[in-house]
Design an enzyme around this catalytic site. Structure first.
Site, mmCIF file in Angstrom:
data_model
loop_
_atom_site.group_PDB
_atom_site.id
_atom_site.type_symbol
_atom_site.label_atom_id
_atom_site.label_comp_id
_atom_site.label_asym_id
_atom_site.label_seq_id
_atom_site.Cartn_x
_atom_site.Cartn_y
_atom_site.Cartn_z
ATOM 1 N N GLU A 31 6.740 -0.148 -1.874
ATOM 2 C CA GLU A 31 7.271 -0.248 -3.228
ATOM 3 C C GLU A 31 7.008 1.093 -3.919
ATOM 4 O O GLU A 31 5.873 1.574 -3.921
ATOM 5 C CB GLU A 31 6.547 -1.372 -3.992
ATOM 6 C CG GLU A 31 7.133 -1.521 -5.363
ATOM 7 C CD GLU A 31 6.446 -2.570 -6.220
ATOM 8 O OE1 GLU A 31 5.520 -3.241 -5.740
ATOM 9 O OE2 GLU A 31 6.850 -2.679 -7.387
ATOM 10 N N ARG A 258 -5.097 -4.733 7.500
ATOM 11 C CA ARG A 258 -5.029 -3.674 6.519
ATOM 12 C C ARG A 258 -6.176 -2.701 6.755
ATOM 13 O O ARG A 258 -7.258 -3.109 7.155
ATOM 14 C CB ARG A 258 -5.275 -4.341 5.174
ATOM 15 C CG ARG A 258 -4.420 -3.932 4.073
ATOM 16 C CD ARG A 258 -4.812 -4.719 2.833
ATOM 17 N NE ARG A 258 -4.534 -3.870 1.689
ATOM 18 C CZ ARG A 258 -3.316 -3.736 1.171
ATOM 19 N NH1 ARG A 258 -2.310 -4.403 1.662
ATOM 20 N NH2 ARG A 258 -3.127 -2.934 0.155
ATOM 21 N N LYS A 268 -2.655 1.181 -4.950
ATOM 22 C CA LYS A 268 -1.916 2.076 -5.832
ATOM 23 C C LYS A 268 -2.250 1.790 -7.290
ATOM 24 O O LYS A 268 -2.312 2.707 -8.102
ATOM 25 C CB LYS A 268 -0.419 1.905 -5.582
ATOM 26 C CG LYS A 268 0.046 2.623 -4.323
ATOM 27 C CD LYS A 268 1.524 2.410 -4.070
ATOM 28 C CE LYS A 268 1.788 1.046 -3.497
ATOM 29 N NZ LYS A 268 3.162 0.779 -3.113
HETATM 30 P P1 ATP Z 1 -1.089 -1.199 -2.668
HETATM 31 O O1 ATP Z 1 -1.882 -2.450 -2.907
HETATM 32 O O2 ATP Z 1 -1.900 0.000 -2.398
HETATM 33 O O3 ATP Z 1 -0.046 -0.981 -3.718
HETATM 34 P P2 ATP Z 1 0.882 -2.470 -1.092
HETATM 35 O O4 ATP Z 1 0.608 -3.278 0.121
HETATM 36 O O5 ATP Z 1 1.273 -3.143 -2.341
HETATM 37 O O6 ATP Z 1 -0.331 -1.493 -1.302
HETATM 38 P P3 ATP Z 1 3.435 -1.415 -0.397
HETATM 39 O O7 ATP Z 1 4.058 -0.258 -1.024
HETATM 40 O O8 ATP Z 1 4.023 -2.738 -0.599
HETATM 41 O O9 ATP Z 1 1.921 -1.354 -0.811
HETATM 42 O O10 ATP Z 1 3.190 -1.174 1.156
HETATM 43 C C1 ATP Z 1 4.113 -0.678 2.083
HETATM 44 C C2 ATP Z 1 3.613 -1.025 3.449
HETATM 45 O O11 ATP Z 1 2.341 -0.431 3.668
HETATM 46 C C3 ATP Z 1 3.436 -2.527 3.588
HETATM 47 O O12 ATP Z 1 3.997 -2.950 4.794
HETATM 48 C C4 ATP Z 1 1.952 -2.712 3.569
HETATM 49 O O13 ATP Z 1 1.604 -3.801 4.348
HETATM 50 C C5 ATP Z 1 1.431 -1.383 4.130
HETATM 51 N N1 ATP Z 1 0.085 -1.107 3.644
HETATM 52 C C6 ATP Z 1 -0.328 -0.998 2.363
HETATM 53 N N2 ATP Z 1 -1.657 -0.802 2.294
HETATM 54 C C7 ATP Z 1 -2.108 -0.767 3.571
HETATM 55 C C8 ATP Z 1 -3.387 -0.602 4.173
HETATM 56 N N3 ATP Z 1 -4.478 -0.413 3.437
HETATM 57 N N4 ATP Z 1 -3.466 -0.627 5.518
HETATM 58 C C9 ATP Z 1 -2.359 -0.798 6.268
HETATM 59 N N5 ATP Z 1 -1.131 -0.956 5.768
HETATM 60 C C10 ATP Z 1 -0.986 -0.953 4.435
HETATM 61 MG MG MG Z 2 1.812 -3.678 -3.989
#
Ligand code: ATP
Ligand code: MG
Length: 749
Positions: A31, A258, A268
């Site tokens: 996102e 994760r 983020k």
């Molecule tokens: P954040 O909580 O940091 O915003 P998110 O999961 O909401 O992370 P997205 O932008 O939706 O972030 O993530 C894009 C991809 O990256 C998703 O498939 C998510 O599963 C993966 N991802 C995000 N954080 C991690 C992590 N700490 N380890 C592995 N993969 C991750």
């Molecule tokens: Mg998110």
């Protein structure tokens, strides 16, 4: 099949072998609501890595379904990160918003099948109607609307006839499903907000659960790889595709763990807080765990790829030691970058028996490195050495220059100290020294002088002045919450370091080893020939392991690939019930997962919860602190009880102590088994929230830092973090971070 392959690659290979898929198409679907962090690097490596390994393709897809949080600068940052890591998304970047018209049609189709309905309960009611883990939910009375009514309302939602929150579109699945996610999940919501790509064209936006599976389907994704917290959403993913009959060559979802790293926040949202709060200079501040931050600091893409490879892919969440990442960059640079001389805190040395000038030929790389290249090191009567490479009264084991001990100047001669010059305050301002003409490095040393070490130096007249920025960890806590755990000393700017001239004039590289100091990178934004600025990438050794040796052993970084392989057993029924219950209590899924899977932990947690109704804070302490203790001993051996943990958390809840102090109190409870209240009272750890107590401290700091005050007032808002940090430091962490933040803001207006 190769047994050492991770479980995702095994699945992919099976699917290719069985003919289920002919081509492997994955996607990385972030996102665009922040800069990508090292956790995203893991996901990028998995998705693009698997596609590459099987001659497939990986789409880069911006999951832009929440217009209020998203921004084009984040789209660019995401593209930069993928590119910098060396991956290629092909012709074009995909956007979920490109599918809005198509998704709308699918929604209409569901309504026509009576598989979706417009609900008009408010958010609170929707939550209430969902039921609990032990109780089935109830369907809203609006679920009885006819297909025609639903079609009409949904169309009017799209036309903008309703306010945000007035209606939602829900799937009609099962209000008593064990998996609570299946209790008529939301598919669309109303949001009157400008979208980065579609502007005001839409005012209804699809939810993740609806948009994601269909976007995957529309792009022909074969394997949809996501993190564990989406495990329970898999049922909806399948329901949507199956119900719409999109079953031939459809995508399947698989979950992996994760990445979590100690001393690092990885969200983020929390990183955005640091950027907004001015605790860091921006998303690319070299202390940030963002890809942009690592890039700016001087990490190489190779080192990050190696790290992602080492941590492997597993089905259970775990915490990785940040030292392992540091190991990877150190290991990468060790044989790659030139070694040069730089003095950070210069002390003048006059070599009284040397009058000439010479240029010493010095190799950039050590003998055992297959790279070649050398430069001329000017040597003259006046040089600078590192201030702490001289000691007048050295302790035992000090091997550098002292009044009675000679030392070698790296690549040059041996010198000894003749006289120590001091100013009126007794500070050493200069060393008068003598050199040994027969001791030159590289030629036969016939001086007969024995030395125990060689130190860096620069010639006074030829050296160039440089700014060097030293970074330490951004957080002092192993499991930081955010701003309150900021390390106030994470940035040290050295304005007047001196470096040998070739580094600036020849520029043999952008990254260097400053001998005996660490690895450094010419800052890609601030560096100019007139004012060179270097960022410290990493030290030569793991200095934190040493610092904390007495308190806690830091696990050794692993040089070899560790493949934590295979799938962890699925949760049993009892664990699943607990897991769902914990999600209901609003624990994040990782914490819920940790607790639910461990009988001792969940029991402990439940007991504490029966005493104090503070699910989230209790869970955090139990899943981190208590869990750590239970790795080393049995429950019966713990010196503290669930009741005491509840007592501790109560003090956090009512702001008697901060989270940070709570950790300190916990350490004490581990050792002594004393009651937390007693510990807090005996040690005077009560959080200081009274502005009247904080203001005098703040005012003193303001008075002592006129320069920073002026800079702050001139618009350098990142100094807010500096002042907050100073106050927290002065109160030994007892200042209430929220109050301190507010006061600093007000005082410096
Ligand atoms: P954040 O909580 O940091 O915003 P998110 O999961 O909401 O992370 P997205 O932008 O939706 O972030 O993530 C894009 C991809 O990256 C998703 O498939 C998510 O599963 C993966 N991802 C995000 N954080 C991690 C992590 N700490 N380890 C592995 N993969 C991750
Ligand atoms: Mg998110």
């Amino acid at each position: 099949m190769n047994e050492s392959k991770d479980f995702l690659r095994k699945i992919v290979e099976e699917d290719l072998a069985s003919g289920k898929n002919r081509e492997i198409i994955t996607r990385f679907p972030p996102e665009p609501n922040g800069f990508p962090h090292i956790g995203h690097a893991k996901s990028i490596c998995i998705n693009f890595g698997i596609a590459n390994d099987y001659q497939g393709h990986c789409n880069l897809r911006m999951d832009d379904t929440n217009p209020t949080k998203e921004d084009t600068q984040f789209v660019e940052a995401l593209k930069d990160a993928v590119e910098w890591l060396g991956f290629n998304w092909g012709e074009s970047v995909y956007f979920t918003s490109d599918y809005f018209p198509k998704l709308y049609e699918y929604a209409v189709e569901l309504i026509k099948m009576d598989k979706a309905y417009v609900d008009s309960l408010d958010e609170e009611e929707i939550r209430e109607y969902r039921g609990t883990v032990t109780e089935a939910g109830r369907r809203s009375k609006y679920a009885n609307r006819t297909v025609e009514e639903n079609l009409d309302l949904f169309e009017r939602m799209k036309k903008g006839e309703f306010k945000d929150g007035e209606h939602v579109l829900r799937a009609r699945i099962d209000m008593s499903a064990d998996n609570m996610q299946l209790r008529d999940p939301l598919l669309y919501r109303i949001r009157h907000a400008d979208h980065i790509r579609t502007g005001d064209e839409w005012c209804i936006y699809p939810m993740y659960d609806f948009a994601h599976c269909l976007s995957d389907y529309l792009e022909g994704i074969s394997h949809s790889l996501c993190t564990l917290e989406f495990e329970n959403n898999r049922d909806i993913y399948n329901w949507v595709l199956n119900t719409l009959g999109l079953t031939s060559s459809r995508p399947y979802q698989y979950e992996f763990a994760r990445l979590g790293i100690n001393y690092t926040v990885m969200s983020k949202r929390k990183l955005l807080e640091l950027v907004k709060g001015g605790q860091v200079s921006g998303w690319d501040d070299p202390r940030m765990p963002t890809i942009a931050g690592y890039k700016r600091r001087g990490y190489t893409p190779e080192s990050i790829l190696t790290f992602c490879d080492q941590i492997g892919i597993a089905k259970a969440n775990s915490m990785v030691d940040v030292a392992q990442l540091e190991f990877c960059i150190r290991d990468d640079l060790n044989t790659k970058v030139p070694r040069v001389l730089c003095v950070l805190d210069p002390l003048k040395v006059t070599i009284e028996n040397y009058d000439g000038f010479e240029e010493i030929d010095a190799p950039y790389y050590p003998h055992d490195v297959p790279k070649e290249g050398s430069r001329k090191l000017p040597f003259s009567r006046e040089i600078y050495i590192e201030r702490d490479d001289f000691m007048e009264n050295p302790p035992k084991g000090y091997f550098r220059l002292t009044p009675n001990q000679a030392v070698r100047l790296r690549h040059a001669y041996i010198i000894s100290c003749k006289e120590v010059i001091k100013d009126s305050n007794g500070n050493i301002t200069e060393i008068k020294a003598e050199y040994y003409p027969n001791s030159k490095s590289g030629s036969e040393d016939t001086s007969g002088i024995k030395v125990k070490s060689a130190i860096q130096w620069v010639s006074a007249t030829e050296a160039k002045k440089v700014e060097v920025r030293l970074y330490d960890r951004l957080f002092v806590n192993e499991a930081p919450e955010g701003i309150e755990d900021i390390n106030p000393d994470s940035l040290q700017v050295i304005k007047n370091a001196l470096i040998e001239p070739a580094v600036i004039t020849e520029k043999p590289d952008e990254r260097f080893q400053f001998e005996r100091q660490g690895y450094f990178y010419a800052d890609p934004i601030l560096y100019t020939d007139e004012k060179p600025v270097f960022n410290k990438i990493v030290s030569l050794k793991d200095s934190w392991a040493k610092k904390s040796e007495t308190s806690k052993p830091t696990p050794k970084p692993q040089a070899k690939k560790v493949q934590i392989d295979g799938e962890v057993v699925a949760m049993n029924e009892a664990q699943k019930v607990l897991f769902d219950k914990y999600l209901e209590l609003r624990l994040n899924s990782e914490v819920a997962n940790t607790l639910a899977r461990d009988e001792h932990l969940s029991k402990f947690y439940e007991e504490a919860l029966s005493i104090l109704n503070s699910p989230v804070n209790l869970a955090n302490i139990v899943s981190n602190e208590v869990a750590r203790e239970l790795k080393q001993m049995e429950v019966s051996e713990l010196k503290f009880s669930a009741k005491q943990i509840a007592e501790l958390v109560k003090m956090i809840d009512n702001a008697t102590i901060s989270n940070k102090i709570a950790k300190q109190v916990f350490e004490e409870m581990v050792k002594t088994g004393e009651n937390p209240t007693q510990i807090v009272e005996a040690k005077g750890l009560v959080q200081i929230s009274d502005p009247a107590k904080i203001l005098p401290i703040l005012d003193e700091i303001i008075a002592n830092n006129p320069d920073n005050v002026a800079k702050f007032k001139a618009g350098n808002t990142k100094l807010l973090g500096f002042f907050v940090g100073q106050v927290l430091k002065a109160t030994k962490g007892k200042g209430n971070p929220k109050v301190v933040n507010e006061l600093v803001g007000k005082r410096l207006q």
